[in-house]
Enzyme design. Sequence first.
Site, short mmCIF file in Angstrom:
data_model
loop_
_atom_site.label_atom_id
_atom_site.label_comp_id
_atom_site.label_asym_id
_atom_site.label_seq_id
_atom_site.Cartn_x
_atom_site.Cartn_y
_atom_site.Cartn_z
N HIS A 185 1.80 11.33 15.42
CA HIS A 185 1.67 10.86 14.03
C HIS A 185 0.32 10.13 13.86
CE1 HIS A 185 2.75 8.88 10.30
NE2 HIS A 185 4.01 9.26 10.35
N GLU A 288 -1.02 15.18 11.55
CA GLU A 288 -0.12 15.07 12.69
C GLU A 288 0.21 16.42 13.30
OE1 GLU A 288 3.28 12.88 11.12
OE2 GLU A 288 1.97 12.00 9.60
O1 TA6 Z 1 4.55 11.54 8.59
C1 TA6 Z 1 4.83 11.19 7.29
C2 TA6 Z 1 6.07 10.30 7.25
O2 TA6 Z 1 7.20 10.98 7.70
C3 TA6 Z 1 6.20 9.81 5.80
O3 TA6 Z 1 7.31 10.32 5.14
C4 TA6 Z 1 6.16 8.30 5.90
O4 TA6 Z 1 7.35 7.68 5.72
C5 TA6 Z 1 5.53 8.08 7.27
O5 TA6 Z 1 5.90 9.15 8.07
C6 TA6 Z 1 5.68 6.74 7.96
O6 TA6 Z 1 6.92 6.53 8.52
P1 TA6 Z 1 7.27 5.13 9.17
O7 TA6 Z 1 8.69 5.26 9.67
O8 TA6 Z 1 6.32 4.91 10.31
O9 TA6 Z 1 7.11 4.10 8.10
#
Ligand code: TA6
Length: 321
Positions: A185, A288
């Site tokens: 991520h 990602e």
């Molecule tokens: O990768 C995108 C995502 O899935 C978004 O939907 C957003 O919520 C982000 O990840 C961050 O997630 P987190 O749980 O780290 O706040």
Amino acid sequence: MGRGGSTRIGLRMDTLSHIDALNARYGIPGVAQIVRGNGGLPLVRVTSPAGSAEVSLYGAQVTKWKPAGAEEVLFLSEKSYWEVGRAIRGGIPVCFPWFGDKADDAKAPKHGFVRTREWRLDSLSALDDGSVTLLCITENDANTRVLWPHEYCVAYRITAGAKLRLELTVINRGRSPMRFEEALHTYLRVGRVQDVTVAGLAGTAYLDKTDRFVEKAQAGEITITRETDRIYLNASGAIEVVDPARGRTIRIEKVNSEATVVWNPWREQAAKIGDLGNDEWQDMVCVEGSNVQSAAIQLDPGEEHTMRVTLSTGTIANAGS
Ligand code: TA6
């Protein structure tokens, strides 16, 4: 060994903290140390001729990476929590064995559980090209079995230098097939997200998380003009983030990664994220490398799978002219 000797060693082991013990065993003087990071979390700090990096063993999360002579590449929130039980906001969280909400359990931790566990450092070494490579491992235990009933080993090799190479290997050590999602991520640090282009996904289908996961087709290259939360499918090619404000490009190359997620929360959603500073949403975009949704991986007993993501940077010709 005589009695006095063993007592002395026993005392030393008692007084050496976990982090000091890790550093004594794996540290490379002048190149890589294991130190207390923010919140007291163990951190591998790399300062090699080819580049510098920081990796928190909590989550095996790369939090900084900078090729020699270049600027920091990764975004790290100034308001990140550095607490056990919460994910670090920024760098490269590892999402496994699911991405986003767990399909059959809304209460399960978002993005899986390995980003909120301390990983075991297995090796740390300097390579001839000036980069440093480390291997972090996490495996199932009684706590993970409650959330996910599989026996697995995840081995994550991080090689930091002029490039940042990330290799995530998942091994099925159980007796039944195992299906999982995974994502690196990656929070990229950009000058002004409104000016950024994410190139390489034109014409690709994506699931739009801001619109009930409706499938859409990407028209042209991506620009960020509002909340953007997309899973691009059949997207194994390289991506280039073009950042005119910083005069640089960040290239993301992938092997064995069929999906690419692109995320920026924009102003309104960012305001709801407690560990993101005011206006910090403008300083980041997530790209990602992943295998999620229809690209989830299925492994039979004994099988393994490795996804690789490599980051590198370049300059924009005539930047600022
Ligand atoms: O990768 C995108 C995502 O899935 C978004 O939907 C957003 O919520 C982000 O990840 C961050 O997630 P987190 O749980 O780290 O706040």
